[in-house]
Design a protein around this motif. Structure first.
Motif, PDB file in Angstrom:
ATOM      1  N   THR A   1       0.868  -1.169   0.000  1.00 19.08           N
ATOM      2  CA  THR A   1       0.000   0.000   0.000  1.00 19.08           C
ATOM      3  C   THR A   1       0.910   1.225   0.000  1.00 19.08           C
ATOM      4  OG1 THR A   1      -0.046   0.171   2.408  1.00 19.08           O
ATOM      5  CG2 THR A   1      -1.750  -1.216   1.368  1.00 19.08           C
ATOM      6  N   TRP A   2       0.314   2.420  -0.144  1.00 18.58           N
ATOM      7  CA  TRP A   2       1.127   3.639  -0.164  1.00 18.58           C
ATOM      8  C   TRP A   2       1.975   3.765   1.106  1.00 18.58           C
ATOM      9  CZ3 TRP A   2       2.686   6.819  -3.768  1.00 18.58           C
ATOM     10  CH2 TRP A   2       3.351   7.976  -3.361  1.00 18.58           C
ATOM     11  N   ASP A   3       1.370   3.489   2.246  1.00 18.94           N
ATOM     12  CA  ASP A   3       2.089   3.635   3.514  1.00 18.94           C
ATOM     13  C   ASP A   3       3.193   2.596   3.694  1.00 18.94           C
ATOM     14  OD1 ASP A   3       0.555   5.839   4.221  1.00 18.94           O
ATOM     15  OD2 ASP A   3      -0.954   4.605   5.257  1.00 18.94           O
ATOM     16  N   GLU A   4       3.124   1.503   2.959  1.00 13.92           N
ATOM     17  CA  GLU A   4       4.153   0.460   3.056  1.00 13.92           C
ATOM     18  C   GLU A   4       5.334   0.709   2.115  1.00 13.92           C
ATOM     19  OE1 GLU A   4       1.292  -3.290   4.311  1.00 13.92           O
ATOM     20  OE2 GLU A   4       1.556  -2.820   2.191  1.00 13.92           O
ATOM     21  N   LEU A   5       5.207   1.647   1.195  1.00 15.42           N
ATOM     22  CA  LEU A   5       6.311   1.970   0.295  1.00 15.42           C
ATOM     23  C   LEU A   5       7.416   2.684   1.059  1.00 15.42           C
ATOM     24  CD1 LEU A   5       4.360   3.397  -2.785  1.00 15.42           C
ATOM     25  CD2 LEU A   5       5.450   1.148  -2.605  1.00 15.42           C
ATOM     26  N   THR A   6       8.648   2.491   0.606  1.00 21.23           N
ATOM     27  CA  THR A   6       9.761   3.231   1.195  1.00 21.23           C
ATOM     28  C   THR A   6       9.643   4.691   0.758  1.00 21.23           C
ATOM     29  OG1 THR A   6      11.235   2.916  -0.691  1.00 21.23           O
ATOM     30  CG2 THR A   6      11.249   1.183   1.013  1.00 21.23           C
TER      31      THR A   6
ATOM     32  N   GLN B   1      10.580   4.948  -2.855  1.00 20.71           N
ATOM     33  CA  GLN B   1       9.535   4.459  -3.755  1.00 20.71           C
ATOM     34  C   GLN B   1       8.400   5.463  -3.858  1.00 20.71           C
ATOM     35  OE1 GLN B   1       8.916   0.696  -1.714  1.00 20.71           O
ATOM     36  NE2 GLN B   1       9.644  -0.433  -3.512  1.00 20.71           N
ATOM     37  N   GLN B   2       8.007   6.037  -2.723  1.00 24.27           N
ATOM     38  CA  GLN B   2       6.940   7.034  -2.743  1.00 24.27           C
ATOM     39  C   GLN B   2       7.325   8.215  -3.622  1.00 24.27           C
ATOM     40  OE1 GLN B   2       6.124   8.004   1.365  1.00 24.27           O
ATOM     41  NE2 GLN B   2       4.665   6.322   1.591  1.00 24.27           N
ATOM     42  N   ALA B   3       8.566   8.661  -3.515  1.00 21.43           N
ATOM     43  CA  ALA B   3       9.022   9.789  -4.339  1.00 21.43           C
ATOM     44  C   ALA B   3       8.987   9.430  -5.817  1.00 21.43           C
ATOM     45  CB  ALA B   3      10.427  10.211  -3.924  1.00 21.43           C
ATOM     46  N   SER B   4       9.326   8.179  -6.141  1.00 17.68           N
ATOM     47  CA  SER B   4       9.400   7.779  -7.548  1.00 17.68           C
ATOM     48  C   SER B   4       8.027   7.608  -8.198  1.00 17.68           C
ATOM     49  CB  SER B   4      10.215   6.495  -7.707  1.00 17.68           C
ATOM     50  OG  SER B   4       9.533   5.402  -7.140  1.00 17.68           O
ATOM     51  N   VAL B   5       6.990   7.356  -7.395  1.00 15.79           N
ATOM     52  CA  VAL B   5       5.638   7.194  -7.943  1.00 15.79           C
ATOM     53  C   VAL B   5       4.681   8.235  -7.362  1.00 15.79           C
ATOM     54  CG1 VAL B   5       5.914   4.740  -8.525  1.00 15.79           C
ATOM     55  CG2 VAL B   5       5.065   5.375  -6.266  1.00 15.79           C
ATOM     56  N   GLU B   6       5.223   9.371  -6.980  1.00 14.60           N
ATOM     57  CA  GLU B   6       4.448  10.441  -6.335  1.00 14.60           C
ATOM     58  C   GLU B   6       3.193  10.812  -7.116  1.00 14.60           C
ATOM     59  OE1 GLU B   6       2.997  13.175  -3.819  1.00 14.60           O
ATOM     60  OE2 GLU B   6       4.709  11.908  -3.357  1.00 14.60           O
ATOM     61  N   ARG B   7       3.278  10.827  -8.449  1.00 16.02           N
ATOM     62  CA  ARG B   7       2.133  11.231  -9.267  1.00 16.02           C
ATOM     63  C   ARG B   7       0.930  10.307  -9.077  1.00 16.02           C
ATOM     64  NH1 ARG B   7       1.696   7.788 -13.242  1.00 16.02           N
ATOM     65  NH2 ARG B   7       3.470   6.519 -13.833  1.00 16.02           N
ATOM     66  N   LEU B   8       1.155   9.118  -8.513  1.00 15.68           N
ATOM     67  CA  LEU B   8       0.071   8.152  -8.295  1.00 15.68           C
ATOM     68  C   LEU B   8      -0.428   8.137  -6.853  1.00 15.68           C
ATOM     69  CD1 LEU B   8       1.579   5.178 -10.343  1.00 15.68           C
ATOM     70  CD2 LEU B   8      -0.238   6.737 -11.053  1.00 15.68           C
ATOM     71  N   ARG B   9       0.080   9.033  -6.033  1.00 15.82           N
ATOM     72  CA  ARG B   9      -0.208   9.023  -4.595  1.00 15.82           C
ATOM     73  C   ARG B   9      -1.708   8.913  -4.282  1.00 15.82           C
ATOM     74  NH1 ARG B   9       2.693  12.211  -0.150  1.00 15.82           N
ATOM     75  NH2 ARG B   9       1.545  11.474   1.639  1.00 15.82           N
ATOM     76  N   GLU B  10      -2.503   9.762  -4.880  1.00 16.08           N
ATOM     77  CA  GLU B  10      -3.933   9.796  -4.561  1.00 16.08           C
ATOM     78  C   GLU B  10      -4.662   8.525  -4.988  1.00 16.08           C
ATOM     79  OE1 GLU B  10      -5.311  12.175  -2.677  1.00 16.08           O
ATOM     80  OE2 GLU B  10      -3.260  12.956  -2.547  1.00 16.08           O
ATOM     81  N   ARG B  11      -4.173   7.865  -6.030  1.00 10.82           N
ATOM     82  CA  ARG B  11      -4.870   6.684  -6.575  1.00 10.82           C
ATOM     83  C   ARG B  11      -4.210   5.370  -6.188  1.00 10.82           C
ATOM     84  NH1 ARG B  11      -4.792   6.643 -12.464  1.00 10.82           N
ATOM     85  NH2 ARG B  11      -2.707   7.464 -12.254  1.00 10.82           N
TER      86      ARG B  11
END
Length: 176
Positions: free
Chosen positions: A54-59, A62-72
């Motif tokens: 899930t989003w909260d389980e990403l490092t 990883q969160q920075a690299s897929v930031e554009r997908l955060r909301e979805r």
């Protein structure tokens, strides 16, 4: 055929497993077709029992690299999340390469696109077979491939390619 002969994706697949074919799927927005109109091979199948984070389980990286997908992110199918993470990883590897390494890959891609469709298919089959080999065998075949002239490489590929058939005698090696 380029002035350098046949030095396309195969050597790249031998040296950088996973990156060669990944180039076809690396551009965002391509759903039904890959690079240069090649058919996309469908969604990534997530093996049973594998939990996609899930989003909260990403490092944080990883969160920075897929930031554009955060909301979805949490609402995306597992296969799309896996593909997004793989694209981000490939992008990070690309950005970490030297300009010389990037140019070698670009040249390999140009050479690959210049191949007739039947040789491209043989090359894809050869790459699949290579990825199934143990690492030491892959390295040995890679070294043999690099030692060949462009004409010898083409002869080997026309015969079936590394991982598929032994290096043909006309390609300068001994049949195994």
């Amino acid at each position: 055929m380029s002035r350098h002969g046949l030095r396309p994706l195969l050597w790249l697949a031998l040296l950088l497993p996973g990156l060669a074919l990944a180039q076809d799927e690396s551009r965002e927005g391509r759903r039904s077709h890959g690079h240069h109109g090649a058919p996309h091979h469908g969604p990534v199948v997530v093996p049973e029992g594998v939990k996609v984070p899930t989003w909260d389980e990403l490092t944080p990286a990883q969160q920075a690299s897929v930031e554009r997908l955060r909301e979805r992110w949490d609402g995306l199918p597992a296969s799309q999340r896996v593909m997004a993470l793989e694209r981000a990883e490939r992008r990070a590897r690309w950005e970490a390469m030297t300009p010389e390494q990037r140019e070698r890959i670009r040249e390999g891609m140009r050479n690959y696109r210049e191949l007739p469709p039947e040789l491209r298919e043989r090359m894809r089959e050869s790459m699949r077979a290579m990825r199934a080999l143990p690492e030491d065998e892959r390295k040995e075949l890679s070294a043999r491939w690099r030692a060949l002239s462009p004409e010898q490489r083409r002869a080997w590929l026309e015969a079936g390619g590394p991982g598929q058939v032994p290096q043909p005698p006309e390609a300068g090696g001994q049949a195994d």
